[in-house]
Scaffold this active site. Structure first.
Site, short mmCIF file in Angstrom:
data_model
loop_
_atom_site.label_atom_id
_atom_site.label_comp_id
_atom_site.label_asym_id
_atom_site.label_seq_id
_atom_site.Cartn_x
_atom_site.Cartn_y
_atom_site.Cartn_z
N GLY A 25 4.12 141.67 40.05
CA GLY A 25 3.70 140.14 40.62
C GLY A 25 4.38 139.81 41.22
CB THR A 26 7.98 138.56 41.22
OG1 THR A 26 7.09 137.35 40.45
CG2 THR A 26 8.78 137.64 42.48
CG ASN B 146 -0.01 130.64 35.44
OD1 ASN B 146 -0.60 130.52 36.65
ND2 ASN B 146 1.51 130.89 35.37
CD GLN C 184 -2.70 135.14 33.01
OE1 GLN C 184 -3.58 136.19 32.65
NE2 GLN C 184 -0.95 135.28 33.47
CB SER D 66 1.07 142.41 37.71
OG SER D 66 1.78 142.40 36.81
CB ALA D 67 0.71 147.21 35.40
CB CYS E 254 8.12 132.88 35.74
SG CYS E 254 6.83 133.79 35.58
#
Length: 387
Positions: free
Chosen positions: A71-72, A150, A178, A198-199, A326
């Site tokens: 995702g980042t 999130n 999210q 994002s997975a 994070c």
């Protein structure tokens, strides 16, 4: 030791068995997906099947799906100066909401002097009047707004924001990482220009994500240059196994989203949890007056220290967090709550509980039992009604 209760699904989810099986099959492949021989074509098939699954899940075209390392990277790739819709001018500046993920607040490849921030309400949703004022003057803007926060779970008014942004000649990026798998949405219903996913938030592997473009969006400049992989958007041999796991996880959640069964089940669990938390005097549940993700609860009590509470829950066998995951294990003050107008007493003491497909009533009851004991100890509330 009794089984632990996992209530940190917003940080990462368990790997779905469908994803594990897909990855195992992909690991047995020898071919490079860019090779033209049979072995290469077999590996390519895994990548393209996953691309089709991701595209289909949000109503996009497969050719507009770009796989990334997570995702980042997806957010960094999306925040490209010069991005434009088919009939629009290139974006020259970036506007982000004050509650975005750190990877968006970093601004991608925009210079610091070309990045602006749009405030949010005390309920944790973007202030649309401020957004309208911010996009009107000046050159075209790329606006980045997450679909659901999130930390609080607050669902943002993305469709309304899209109308405002497009009326001003801008382009809208939505971080849906999210929200994906928890609430139904697609590119058309949101009216946005590009989305990032994002997975590992949906039961796929860590280390793979995607940028998905609406048709006609142009100007996504590669972060990594070299080969022509990912239709020229990202150089480097694709992580075939991770991408295959991503695609399998997407297919696994599709049935739940279509039937709405998991969303309703999570909402019932959320009600059970929050009704129990409200038995503690002075408890605050953030963003509880707006639409939220059905799996997310961010709460505190004045005087609570998040780090102490997270450790206390952990010792009781329950995994929770203080917000965004994070910071390399650090418990930090919530900048999201700061942006919502809450002071240090609240922003330093918020605890996030997030659920998923395997969470049960018994898990919630065990969490509430642990909280009652912690509240009595940490808040010196013995003798107060915390039952």
């Amino acid at each position: 030791m009794p089984d632990r209760v996992y209530l940190d699904w917003n940080a990462t989810t368990p790997l779905r068995h469908e994803a594990r099986e897909a990855m195992t099959s992909a690991w047995d492949l020898v071919g490079n997906p860019s090779s033209v021989h049979a072995e290469g074509r077999q590996a390519r098939r895994f990548v393209e099947n996953a691309r089709q699954a991701v595209a289909g899940a949000i109503g996009a075209l497969p050719r507009n799906v770009i796989f990334t390392s997570g995702g980042t990277e997806a957010n960094a790739l999306a925040l490209s100066p010069g991005l434009r819709a088919a009939s629009g001018r290139a974006a020259e500046r970036l506007l982000v909401s004050a509650i975005e993920h750190a990877s968006v607040l970093a601004g991608g490849r925009f210079g610091r002097d070309s990045i602006g921030t749009v405030g949010v309400t005390r309920s944790g949703v973007i202030d649309l009047d401020r957004l309208a004022a911010a996009v009107q003057p000046g050159p075209p803007a790329l606006v980045s707004l997450m679909l659901a926060n999130n930390e609080t779970g607050a669902v943002q008014p993305v469709a309304q924001a899209a109308e405002i942004v497009h009326a001003a000649g801008g382009i809208l990026h939505v971080d849906a990482i999210q929200a994906f798998g928890k609430i139904p949405f697609n590119l058309k219903s949101l009216g946005v220009d590009l989305i990032t996913l994002s997975a590992h938030k949906i039961g796929g592997p860590k280390g793979v994500g995607a940028v998905i473009l609406a048709d006609g969006v142009q100007g996504v400049a590669p972060l990594l240059r070299g080969g022509g992989q990912e239709l020229g958007h990202r150089a480097g041999t694709e992580n075939v196994a991770a991408i295959a796991g991503f695609g399998a996880a997407v297919e696994a959640i599709s049935g739940d989203l279509d039937s709405n069964t998991n969303t309703c089940r999570l909402a019932a669990l959320q009600n059970r949890l929050e009704n129990g938390l409200r038995q503690t005097p002075d408890v605050v549940i953030f963003a509880d007056k707006v639409t939220r993700l059905p799996n997310t609860t961010l709460f505190t009590v004045p005087g609570l220290k998040a780090e102490t509470a997270v450790i206390g829950f952990d010792l009781a066998g329950i995994a929770v967090s203080s917000g965004s995951a994070c910071s390399s294990g650090k418990v930090q003050r919530s900048y999201v709550l700061d942006a919502m107008g809450f002071g240090a007493e609240f922003a330093s003491g918020a605890v996030r509980l997030s659920m998923g497909w395997s969470t049960t009533d018994a898990d919630i009851d065990r969490c509430l039992e642990a909280w009652r004991k912690l509240a009595g100890t940490l808040l010196n509330t013995e003798g107060r009604n915390t039952a």
